[in-house]
Design a protein around this motif. Structure first.
Motif, PDB file in Angstrom:
ATOM      1  N   ALA A  64       0.671  -1.170   0.083  1.00 19.11           N
ATOM      2  CA  ALA A  64      -0.387  -0.290   0.231  1.00 19.11           C
ATOM      3  C   ALA A  64       0.756   1.280   0.056  1.00 19.11           C
ATOM      4  CB  ALA A  64      -1.040  -0.337   1.501  1.00 19.11           C
ATOM      5  N   ILE A  65       0.976   2.810  -0.761  1.00 19.16           N
ATOM      6  CA  ILE A  65       0.897   3.228  -0.816  1.00 19.16           C
ATOM      7  C   ILE A  65       0.276   4.894  -0.343  1.00 19.16           C
ATOM      8  CG2 ILE A  65       2.977   4.745  -1.626  1.00 19.16           C
ATOM      9  CD1 ILE A  65       2.827   1.817  -4.281  1.00 19.16           C
ATOM     10  N   PRO A  66       0.382   5.409   0.241  1.00 24.32           N
ATOM     11  CA  PRO A  66      -1.408   5.868   1.222  1.00 24.32           C
ATOM     12  C   PRO A  66      -0.062   7.137   0.750  1.00 24.32           C
ATOM     13  CG  PRO A  66      -0.602   4.534   2.777  1.00 24.32           C
ATOM     14  CD  PRO A  66       0.528   4.100   2.027  1.00 24.32           C
ATOM     15  N   HIS A  67      -1.052   8.279   0.434  1.00 24.89           N
ATOM     16  CA  HIS A  67      -0.298   9.450  -0.328  1.00 24.89           C
ATOM     17  C   HIS A  67      -1.752  10.747  -0.218  1.00 24.89           C
ATOM     18  CE1 HIS A  67      -1.157   7.604  -3.755  1.00 24.89           C
ATOM     19  NE2 HIS A  67      -1.968   9.181  -4.266  1.00 24.89           N
ATOM     20  N   GLY A  68      -0.608  11.846   0.396  1.00 21.62           N
ATOM     21  CA  GLY A  68      -1.224  12.890   0.337  1.00 21.62           C
ATOM     22  C   GLY A  68      -0.786  14.519  -0.315  1.00 21.62           C
ATOM     23  N   LYS A  69      -0.953  15.287  -0.043  1.00 21.11           N
ATOM     24  CA  LYS A  69      -0.775  17.296  -0.519  1.00 21.11           C
ATOM     25  C   LYS A  69      -1.007  17.770   0.272  1.00 21.11           C
ATOM     26  CE  LYS A  69      -0.278  16.238  -5.173  1.00 21.11           C
ATOM     27  NZ  LYS A  69      -0.224  16.961  -6.129  1.00 21.11           N
ATOM     28  N   LEU A  70       0.326  18.625   0.792  1.00 23.15           N
ATOM     29  CA  LEU A  70      -0.256  19.209   2.258  1.00 23.15           C
ATOM     30  C   LEU A  70       0.447  21.447   1.689  1.00 23.15           C
ATOM     31  CD1 LEU A  70       1.180  17.530   5.538  1.00 23.15           C
ATOM     32  CD2 LEU A  70      -0.965  17.716   4.808  1.00 23.15           C
ATOM     33  N   GLY A  86      -0.364  -8.274   8.604  1.00 28.72           N
ATOM     34  CA  GLY A  86      -0.987  -8.006   7.046  1.00 28.72           C
ATOM     35  C   GLY A  86      -1.645  -7.523   8.349  1.00 28.72           C
ATOM     36  N   ILE A  87      -2.303  -6.602   7.023  1.00 26.63           N
ATOM     37  CA  ILE A  87      -3.519  -5.423   8.087  1.00 26.63           C
ATOM     38  C   ILE A  87      -4.754  -5.145   6.232  1.00 26.63           C
ATOM     39  CG2 ILE A  87      -4.554  -3.034   8.368  1.00 26.63           C
ATOM     40  CD1 ILE A  87      -1.584  -3.380   9.304  1.00 26.63           C
ATOM     41  N   ASP A  88      -6.007  -4.930   6.619  1.00 23.43           N
ATOM     42  CA  ASP A  88      -6.339  -5.421   5.616  1.00 23.43           C
ATOM     43  C   ASP A  88      -6.502  -4.114   5.248  1.00 23.43           C
ATOM     44  OD1 ASP A  88      -8.867  -5.027   3.721  1.00 23.43           O
ATOM     45  OD2 ASP A  88     -10.341  -5.555   5.569  1.00 23.43           O
ATOM     46  N   PHE A  89      -6.507  -3.633   3.900  1.00 24.68           N
ATOM     47  CA  PHE A  89      -6.726  -2.161   3.458  1.00 24.68           C
ATOM     48  C   PHE A  89      -7.162  -2.178   2.493  1.00 24.68           C
ATOM     49  CE2 PHE A  89      -3.471   1.665   2.489  1.00 24.68           C
ATOM     50  CZ  PHE A  89      -3.527   2.131   4.088  1.00 24.68           C
ATOM     51  N   ASP A  90      -8.048  -3.097   2.296  1.00 19.29           N
ATOM     52  CA  ASP A  90      -8.918  -2.176   0.548  1.00 19.29           C
ATOM     53  C   ASP A  90      -8.407  -2.688  -0.643  1.00 19.29           C
ATOM     54  OD1 ASP A  90     -11.312  -2.274   2.927  1.00 19.29           O
ATOM     55  OD2 ASP A  90     -11.160  -0.394   3.117  1.00 19.29           O
ATOM     56  N   SER A  91      -7.141  -3.510  -0.667  1.00 16.99           N
ATOM     57  CA  SER A  91      -6.388  -3.096  -1.357  1.00 16.99           C
ATOM     58  C   SER A  91      -6.850  -4.124  -2.577  1.00 16.99           C
ATOM     59  CB  SER A  91      -5.340  -4.186  -1.661  1.00 16.99           C
ATOM     60  OG  SER A  91      -4.220  -3.898  -0.194  1.00 16.99           O
ATOM     61  N   MET A  92      -7.054  -3.720  -4.625  1.00 15.89           N
ATOM     62  CA  MET A  92      -7.410  -3.958  -5.446  1.00 15.89           C
ATOM     63  C   MET A  92      -7.236  -5.723  -5.329  1.00 15.89           C
ATOM     64  SD  MET A  92      -6.283  -1.567  -8.167  1.00 15.89           S
ATOM     65  CE  MET A  92      -4.240  -1.157  -7.370  1.00 15.89           C
ATOM     66  N   ASP A  93      -6.728  -6.599  -4.978  1.00 15.97           N
ATOM     67  CA  ASP A  93      -6.569  -7.543  -4.944  1.00 15.97           C
ATOM     68  C   ASP A  93      -7.051  -8.662  -3.554  1.00 15.97           C
ATOM     69  OD1 ASP A  93      -4.824  -8.343  -2.405  1.00 15.97           O
ATOM     70  OD2 ASP A  93      -2.921  -8.415  -3.826  1.00 15.97           O
ATOM     71  N   GLY A  94      -7.705  -7.311  -2.855  1.00 14.92           N
ATOM     72  CA  GLY A  94      -8.799  -8.371  -1.941  1.00 14.92           C
ATOM     73  C   GLY A  94      -7.463  -8.538  -0.410  1.00 14.92           C
ATOM     74  N   ARG A  95      -6.408  -9.138  -0.580  1.00 14.68           N
ATOM     75  CA  ARG A  95      -5.188  -9.200   0.272  1.00 14.68           C
ATOM     76  C   ARG A  95      -5.256  -7.863   1.687  1.00 14.68           C
ATOM     77  NH1 ARG A  95      -1.206 -11.804  -3.664  1.00 14.68           N
ATOM     78  NH2 ARG A  95       0.142 -11.513  -1.755  1.00 14.68           N
ATOM     79  N   PRO A  96      -4.466  -8.378   2.563  1.00  9.33           N
ATOM     80  CA  PRO A  96      -3.697  -7.793   3.036  1.00  9.33           C
ATOM     81  C   PRO A  96      -2.718  -7.341   3.324  1.00  9.33           C
ATOM     82  CG  PRO A  96      -4.447  -9.741   4.090  1.00  9.33           C
ATOM     83  CD  PRO A  96      -4.408 -10.107   3.071  1.00  9.33           C
ATOM     84  N   ALA A  97      -2.145  -5.925   2.919  1.00  8.91           N
ATOM     85  CA  ALA A  97      -1.574  -5.091   2.690  1.00  8.91           C
ATOM     86  C   ALA A  97       0.310  -5.269   4.271  1.00  8.91           C
ATOM     87  CB  ALA A  97      -1.672  -3.629   2.593  1.00  8.91           C
ATOM     88  N   GLN A  98       0.752  -5.883   3.905  1.00 11.12           N
ATOM     89  CA  GLN A  98       2.037  -5.685   4.427  1.00 11.12           C
ATOM     90  C   GLN A  98       3.722  -4.555   4.765  1.00 11.12           C
ATOM     91  OE1 GLN A  98       2.571 -10.154   3.158  1.00 11.12           O
ATOM     92  NE2 GLN A  98       3.140 -10.479   5.720  1.00 11.12           N
ATOM     93  N   LEU A  99       2.898  -3.949   3.534  1.00 10.04           N
ATOM     94  CA  LEU A  99       4.063  -3.168   3.425  1.00 10.04           C
ATOM     95  C   LEU A  99       4.040  -1.628   2.741  1.00 10.04           C
ATOM     96  CD1 LEU A  99       6.881  -5.199   1.097  1.00 10.04           C
ATOM     97  CD2 LEU A  99       7.004  -4.904   3.119  1.00 10.04           C
ATOM     98  N   PHE A 100       4.310  -0.817   3.239  1.00  7.79           N
ATOM     99  CA  PHE A 100       3.712   0.799   3.006  1.00  7.79           C
ATOM    100  C   PHE A 100       4.540   1.418   3.422  1.00  7.79           C
ATOM    101  CE2 PHE A 100       0.693  -1.932   5.729  1.00  7.79           C
ATOM    102  CZ  PHE A 100      -0.306  -1.698   5.937  1.00  7.79           C
TER     103      PHE A 100
END
Length: 153
Positions: A64-70, A86-100
């Motif tokens: 997952a690559i959360p991002h935003g602008k300030l 892993g954490i449920d991150f509503d990923s496109m493939d439905g799998r938990p995210a582990q690397l952020f």
């Protein structure tokens, strides 16, 4: 610009404690604040949550690559976190995210922001890199893996 030029080792969390998407965003923001304490934590988290409402930044393959602008930011900032479970991150493939990778960019930046997102995506497309990051012992090892892999990008 290389990821390693933007990622301070102090902004790496090798063992995220979060169990929800909101908690991950908070922990990654806390990691960022270790190198940029002037950030307003609530503002950063709110911007990241707004971006997630547009669509998940969970790109699949455990990434997952959360991002935003300030508005008040003058440079791109990055933090990194790992969750072995892993954490449920509503990923496109439905799998938990582990690397952020968390990116926060100045509001008016476009080019550097997009190039950095692309560079991170390219780095993490490689299954052996993802596995090495998951297997790394600590933050220092994670930083070293990213540095070595960037040489081949």
């Amino acid at each position: 610009m290389k990821i390693i030029d933007l990622l301070d080792p102090a902004a790496i969390s090798a063992d995220l404690q979060a169990s929800t998407k909101a908690e991950v965003l908070g922990e990654l923001t806390d990691a960022l604040m270790r190198v940029e304490p002037s950030l307003d934590r609530d503002e950063v988290v709110a911007i990241l949550q707004e971006r997630e409402q547009l669509g998940s930044t969970g790109i699949g393959d455990g990434v997952a690559i959360p991002h935003g602008k300030l508005r008040k930011l003058d440079k791109l900032l990055i933090s990194f976190g790992r969750s072995r479970g892993g954490i449920d991150f509503d990923s496109m493939d439905g799998r938990p995210a582990q690397l952020f990778f968390l990116l926060v960019a100045p509001e008016e930046s476009v080019g550097v922001h997009l190039k950095t997102l692309a560079r991170i995506s390219k780095l993490l497309k490689n299954p052996s890199v993802r596995q090495a990051l998951l297997d790394a012992e600590d933050a220092e090892s994670i930083y070293g893996i990213i540095a070595r892999q960037e040489e081949s990008l």
